[in-house]
Design a protein around this motif. Structure first.
Motif, PDB file in Angstrom:
ATOM      1  N   ILE A 297       9.825  -8.107 -40.646  1.00 21.50           N
ATOM      2  CA  ILE A 297       8.818  -8.808 -39.785  1.00 21.50           C
ATOM      3  C   ILE A 297       9.218 -10.265 -39.714  1.00 21.50           C
ATOM      4  O   ILE A 297       9.574 -11.038 -38.930  1.00 21.50           O
ATOM      5  N   ARG A 298       9.100 -10.743 -41.056  1.00 22.10           N
ATOM      6  CA  ARG A 298       9.182 -12.302 -41.336  1.00 22.10           C
ATOM      7  C   ARG A 298      10.651 -12.803 -40.731  1.00 22.10           C
ATOM      8  O   ARG A 298      10.886 -13.891 -40.096  1.00 22.10           O
ATOM      9  N   GLN A 299      11.694 -11.965 -41.295  1.00 25.13           N
ATOM     10  CA  GLN A 299      12.874 -12.416 -40.968  1.00 25.13           C
ATOM     11  C   GLN A 299      13.348 -12.526 -39.244  1.00 25.13           C
ATOM     12  O   GLN A 299      13.597 -13.435 -38.760  1.00 25.13           O
ATOM     13  N   LEU A 300      12.583 -11.522 -38.444  1.00 24.52           N
ATOM     14  CA  LEU A 300      12.874 -11.582 -37.176  1.00 24.52           C
ATOM     15  C   LEU A 300      11.948 -12.733 -36.607  1.00 24.52           C
ATOM     16  O   LEU A 300      12.646 -13.314 -35.741  1.00 24.52           O
ATOM     17  N   LEU A 301      10.883 -12.904 -36.940  1.00 24.07           N
ATOM     18  CA  LEU A 301       9.962 -13.939 -36.546  1.00 24.07           C
ATOM     19  C   LEU A 301      10.743 -15.361 -37.134  1.00 24.07           C
ATOM     20  O   LEU A 301      10.691 -16.125 -35.947  1.00 24.07           O
ATOM     21  N   ARG A 302      11.185 -15.377 -38.028  1.00 26.98           N
ATOM     22  CA  ARG A 302      12.004 -16.785 -38.376  1.00 26.98           C
ATOM     23  C   ARG A 302      13.252 -16.832 -37.210  1.00 26.98           C
ATOM     24  O   ARG A 302      13.394 -18.119 -36.796  1.00 26.98           O
ATOM     25  N   ALA A 303      13.953 -15.844 -37.084  1.00 27.62           N
ATOM     26  CA  ALA A 303      15.166 -15.827 -36.067  1.00 27.62           C
ATOM     27  C   ALA A 303      14.795 -16.278 -34.758  1.00 27.62           C
ATOM     28  O   ALA A 303      15.431 -17.093 -34.059  1.00 27.62           O
ATOM     29  N   ASP A 304      13.493 -15.557 -33.971  1.00 32.26           N
ATOM     30  CA  ASP A 304      13.223 -15.775 -33.010  1.00 32.26           C
ATOM     31  C   ASP A 304      12.737 -17.285 -32.914  1.00 32.26           C
ATOM     32  O   ASP A 304      12.921 -18.012 -32.002  1.00 32.26           O
ATOM     33  N   ALA A 305      11.851 -17.737 -33.735  1.00 28.94           N
ATOM     34  CA  ALA A 305      11.200 -19.075 -33.725  1.00 28.94           C
ATOM     35  C   ALA A 305      12.499 -19.993 -33.820  1.00 28.94           C
ATOM     36  O   ALA A 305      12.347 -20.987 -33.001  1.00 28.94           O
ATOM     37  N   ALA A 306      13.624 -19.758 -34.688  1.00 27.16           N
ATOM     38  CA  ALA A 306      14.717 -20.721 -34.741  1.00 27.16           C
ATOM     39  C   ALA A 306      15.212 -20.875 -33.181  1.00 27.16           C
ATOM     40  O   ALA A 306      15.597 -21.924 -32.907  1.00 27.16           O
ATOM     41  N   ASP A 307      15.414 -19.462 -32.582  1.00 25.02           N
ATOM     42  CA  ASP A 307      15.986 -19.643 -31.406  1.00 25.02           C
ATOM     43  C   ASP A 307      15.134 -20.475 -30.338  1.00 25.02           C
ATOM     44  O   ASP A 307      15.632 -21.461 -29.528  1.00 25.02           O
ATOM     45  N   LEU A 308      13.861 -20.276 -30.492  1.00 27.12           N
ATOM     46  CA  LEU A 308      12.969 -20.879 -29.454  1.00 27.12           C
ATOM     47  C   LEU A 308      13.028 -22.434 -29.768  1.00 27.12           C
ATOM     48  O   LEU A 308      13.056 -23.203 -28.666  1.00 27.12           O
ATOM     49  N   LEU A 309      13.209 -23.016 -30.905  1.00 24.08           N
ATOM     50  CA  LEU A 309      13.304 -24.441 -31.466  1.00 24.08           C
ATOM     51  C   LEU A 309      14.569 -24.787 -30.905  1.00 24.08           C
ATOM     52  O   LEU A 309      14.744 -25.974 -30.605  1.00 24.08           O
ATOM     53  N   GLU A 310      15.595 -24.075 -31.049  1.00 26.31           N
ATOM     54  CA  GLU A 310      16.977 -24.430 -30.681  1.00 26.31           C
ATOM     55  C   GLU A 310      16.788 -24.857 -28.994  1.00 26.31           C
ATOM     56  O   GLU A 310      17.548 -25.984 -28.663  1.00 26.31           O
ATOM     57  N   GLU A 311      16.133 -24.256 -28.198  1.00 23.69           N
ATOM     58  CA  GLU A 311      15.954 -24.453 -27.103  1.00 23.69           C
ATOM     59  C   GLU A 311      15.163 -25.777 -26.935  1.00 23.69           C
ATOM     60  O   GLU A 311      15.497 -26.512 -25.826  1.00 23.69           O
ATOM     61  N   GLU A 312      14.092 -25.929 -27.525  1.00 26.33           N
ATOM     62  CA  GLU A 312      13.162 -27.087 -27.430  1.00 26.33           C
ATOM     63  C   GLU A 312      14.095 -28.273 -27.926  1.00 26.33           C
ATOM     64  O   GLU A 312      14.115 -29.521 -27.274  1.00 26.33           O
ATOM     65  N   LEU A 313      15.014 -28.166 -28.709  1.00 26.93           N
ATOM     66  CA  LEU A 313      15.784 -29.161 -29.445  1.00 26.93           C
ATOM     67  C   LEU A 313      16.791 -29.628 -28.107  1.00 26.93           C
ATOM     68  O   LEU A 313      16.833 -30.878 -27.679  1.00 26.93           O
ATOM     69  N   GLU A 314      17.511 -28.633 -27.514  1.00 25.92           N
ATOM     70  CA  GLU A 314      18.140 -29.077 -26.148  1.00 25.92           C
ATOM     71  C   GLU A 314      17.462 -29.853 -25.408  1.00 25.92           C
ATOM     72  O   GLU A 314      17.923 -30.911 -24.801  1.00 25.92           O
ATOM     73  N   ARG A 315      16.194 -29.448 -25.144  1.00 23.06           N
ATOM     74  CA  ARG A 315      15.408 -30.044 -24.269  1.00 23.06           C
ATOM     75  C   ARG A 315      15.070 -31.751 -24.412  1.00 23.06           C
ATOM     76  O   ARG A 315      14.701 -32.390 -23.625  1.00 23.06           O
ATOM     77  N   HIS A 316      14.962 -31.768 -25.636  1.00 27.14           N
ATOM     78  CA  HIS A 316      15.050 -33.272 -26.176  1.00 27.14           C
ATOM     79  C   HIS A 316      16.020 -33.921 -26.213  1.00 27.14           C
ATOM     80  O   HIS A 316      16.225 -34.970 -27.121  1.00 27.14           O
ATOM     81  N   GLY A 317      17.306 -33.385 -25.779  1.00 27.07           N
ATOM     82  CA  GLY A 317      18.502 -34.198 -25.570  1.00 27.07           C
ATOM     83  C   GLY A 317      19.412 -33.713 -26.365  1.00 27.07           C
ATOM     84  O   GLY A 317      20.836 -34.317 -26.767  1.00 27.07           O
ATOM     85  N   GLY A 318      19.122 -32.747 -27.405  1.00 33.37           N
ATOM     86  CA  GLY A 318      20.098 -32.161 -28.293  1.00 33.37           C
ATOM     87  C   GLY A 318      20.174 -32.910 -29.496  1.00 33.37           C
ATOM     88  O   GLY A 318      19.748 -34.030 -29.737  1.00 33.37           O
ATOM     89  N   MET A 319      20.679 -32.261 -30.698  1.00 30.51           N
ATOM     90  CA  MET A 319      20.689 -32.916 -32.033  1.00 30.51           C
ATOM     91  C   MET A 319      21.362 -34.235 -32.120  1.00 30.51           C
ATOM     92  O   MET A 319      20.784 -34.922 -32.868  1.00 30.51           O
ATOM     93  N   ASP A 320      22.615 -34.089 -31.643  1.00 29.82           N
ATOM     94  CA  ASP A 320      23.221 -35.391 -31.557  1.00 29.82           C
ATOM     95  C   ASP A 320      22.683 -36.681 -31.304  1.00 29.82           C
ATOM     96  O   ASP A 320      22.584 -37.691 -32.083  1.00 29.82           O
ATOM     97  N   ALA A 321      22.126 -36.495 -30.120  1.00 28.98           N
ATOM     98  CA  ALA A 321      21.131 -37.681 -29.637  1.00 28.98           C
ATOM     99  C   ALA A 321      20.100 -38.102 -30.545  1.00 28.98           C
ATOM    100  O   ALA A 321      19.604 -39.235 -30.892  1.00 28.98           O
ATOM    101  N   LEU A 322      19.366 -37.124 -31.087  1.00 26.06           N
ATOM    102  CA  LEU A 322      18.249 -37.109 -31.840  1.00 26.06           C
ATOM    103  C   LEU A 322      18.734 -37.982 -33.278  1.00 26.06           C
ATOM    104  O   LEU A 322      18.165 -38.797 -33.955  1.00 26.06           O
ATOM    105  N   VAL A 323      20.053 -37.531 -33.875  1.00 27.34           N
ATOM    106  CA  VAL A 323      20.560 -37.959 -35.314  1.00 27.34           C
ATOM    107  C   VAL A 323      20.790 -39.606 -34.679  1.00 27.34           C
ATOM    108  O   VAL A 323      20.506 -40.450 -35.672  1.00 27.34           O
ATOM    109  N   ASP A 324      21.416 -39.600 -33.571  1.00 25.60           N
ATOM    110  CA  ASP A 324      21.830 -41.265 -33.435  1.00 25.60           C
ATOM    111  C   ASP A 324      20.496 -42.197 -33.402  1.00 25.60           C
ATOM    112  O   ASP A 324      20.613 -43.123 -33.947  1.00 25.60           O
TER     113      ASP A 324
END
Lengths: 353, 138
Positions: A297-324
């Motif tokens: 359950i923990r592993q699935l939760l982490r994986a799904d939460a990670a996917d959701l976060l990736e989506e949010e990351l994209e919405r904020h302009g993506g990792m590259d922009a944030l790192v810049d």
């Protein structure tokens, strides 16, 4: 959507009806993470819980496949059906793999009641154990009595895979190094049963005594010097556990085999049965099952939460922009994380009330 | 999910059927397929048609490559194909043959359900491209 749903229902129905092709197809779906695979595994879950799962690990060339072949044959002779999952590494460069364990399954040729399936790591760190656990469910729901998971004990990935088993068998071959090698190997800690294969080779006796010593030390560490008898973590005919202070601990056993000849396989099965009985009678089986589901359950939760976060990351302009932005000192990592996570946290808390 | 978009891994069974004891070609193709990113299951030598069918069904391969040098292709290959049909696995398995097959036998194999026959000297890339283009869509 509803059409896909019908197709998946049919797949599950065919699998439960004993259709080999449906079982093979289900495992592919699980491996490929094809859309709908989650629904299939969910449906299958209700039909699982009857199989005994045995994990077999050890270094390349120790004779795992040959032993698994003979083990499967011995179970078949006792009227049990068997599923085997053999995990091999895949190339980190191309993702390709040669899955060669099937070659050694000669004893079960033409016997469809031994269902042998090769799986590759496909470079998914962590994901492999989820896929393997789901494939085990498919075999379990299909009605296999015993499921053997075979993997090279080379790294964390593989250790995770054998942890999906009720009983873990670690294969050691004579002359595979001095006792320092055994100290190094993390797999020593996870074995319930140790098999010294190729026991007809020179050095087998030394390997057995090295192992005995190492396991003895491992025990001493946990039971605080209970003053164990001579070769306590001994041979297959040891009664095991009876002498323990609390009587609840399993003494890892050592079995000697010559897998190519099938020697020692019957003894190994006796020890595997003894271990399973031990798991059941001490309540350890329940504990392990609970731990396993919690992990899952923990592993699935982490994986799904990670996917959701990736989506949010994209919405904020993506990792590259944030790192810049962080590099330009316009913001900092903590602020970035808060900005992404706070709205999610708010949502969750609102829904809660 | 994120993994859902990835390209599916092509699974192949490279099989030696019958009595010929020469599998260098099978090893070479297995390695080339691996380097092309496929998952390759190698059957080992001297397999009976039923064994190949069992392996192809259980492993759910997209491609079955049969390597034959002995001249027994006309009897062995149709047996394998019959077996695949029995398990409902023929429709979505690409069957190819490599090795020594006289020209006059090609048509018969194709009629039996073989997608292509690759003779000696076929460039490896040609076989790989053929598999990529023709592996069944599922």
């Amino acid at each position: 959507m509803s059409e896909a749903n019908a197709a998946e229902k049919e797949l599950v129905r065919d699998l439960l009806d004993g259709d080999h092709r449906a079982l093979a197809r289900t495992i592919s779906k699980i491996e490929d993470r094809t859309p709908g695979y989650r629904e299939v595994v969910s449906e299958l879950h209700a039909h699982t819980g009857d199989a005994e799962v045995i994990g077999v690990t050890g270094s390349p060339g120790a004779g795992k496949s040959t032993l698994v072949d003979k083990l499967a044959k011995a179970y078949r002779d006792r009227g049990l059906t068997v599923g085997v999952i053999a995990v091999d590494p895949s190339s980190p460069y191309t993702g390709g793999a040669v899955l060669g364990d099937r070659i050694r399954m000669a004893s079960n040729v033409g016997d469809m009641d031994v269902f042998f399936r090769s799986m590759s790591a496909r470079g998914q760190l962590g994901g492999l154990s989820t896929a393997t656990a789901d494939a085990i469910k498919a075999l379990d729901a299909f009605g296999k009595d015993r499921i053997v998971v075979e993997t090279v004990g080379a790294g964390q990935n593989e250790v995770d895979v054998v942890r999906t088993a009720d009983t873990v068998v670690v294969l050691v071959q004579p002359g595979s190094g001095d006792d320092v090698q055994m100290l190094k190997a993390g797999i020593l800690e996870i074995g319930d049963v140790f098999v010294v294969n190729k026991a007809d080779k020179d050095g087998a006796a030394t390997t057995v005594s090295d192992l005995q010593e190492m396991l003895h030390m491992r025990e001493g560490a946990t039971t605080a010097g209970a003053g164990h008898h001579g070769a306590g973590v001994g041979t297959a005919d040891d009664t095991g556990g009876a002498d323990d202070a609390d009587g609840d601990d399993w003494d890892p056993r050592i079995v000697e085999t010559v897998a190519t000849e099938g020697e020692g396989v019957a003894e190994l099965i006796d020890v595997l049965d003894a271990h399973y009985d031990h798991l059941r009678s001490t309540g350890e089986l329940d504990r392990r099952t609970r731990t396993r589901y919690a992990e899952e359950i923990r592993q699935l939760l982490r994986a799904d939460a990670a996917d959701l976060l990736e989506e949010e990351l994209e919405r904020h302009g993506g990792m590259d922009a944030l790192v810049d932005a962080v590099r330009a000192r316009e913001t900092d990592p903590y602020t970035v994380v808060d900005r992404i996570l706070d709205p999610l946290a708010d949502c969750v808390r609102e829904r809660r009330d | 999910m994120s993994a859902g978009q990835e390209q599916r891994t092509i699974r192949c069974l490279v099989a030696k059927v019958g009595l010929d004891g020469h599998d260098r070609g099978a090893h070479v193709i297995a390695r080339a397929f691996r380097d092309a990113g496929f998952e390759v299951i190698y059957s080992g030598l001297h397999r009976a048609p039923e064994e190949i069918v069992q392996a192809a069904v259980q492993e759910d391969v997209d491609v079955l490559g049969i390597s034959i040098l002995s001249g027994a292709h006309n009897t062995l290959v149709p047996k394998v194909i019959e077996g695949l049909k029995e398990y409902g696995a023929f429709e979505d398995t690409l069957v190819i043959v490599g090795g020594i097959v006289p020209d006059e036998d090609r048509e018969e194999l194709v009629a039996a359900g073989v997608a292509e026959v690759f003779g000696p000297g076929t460039p490896m890339q040609e076989t790989i491209d053929f598999v990529r283009d023709n592996a069944p869509q599922r």
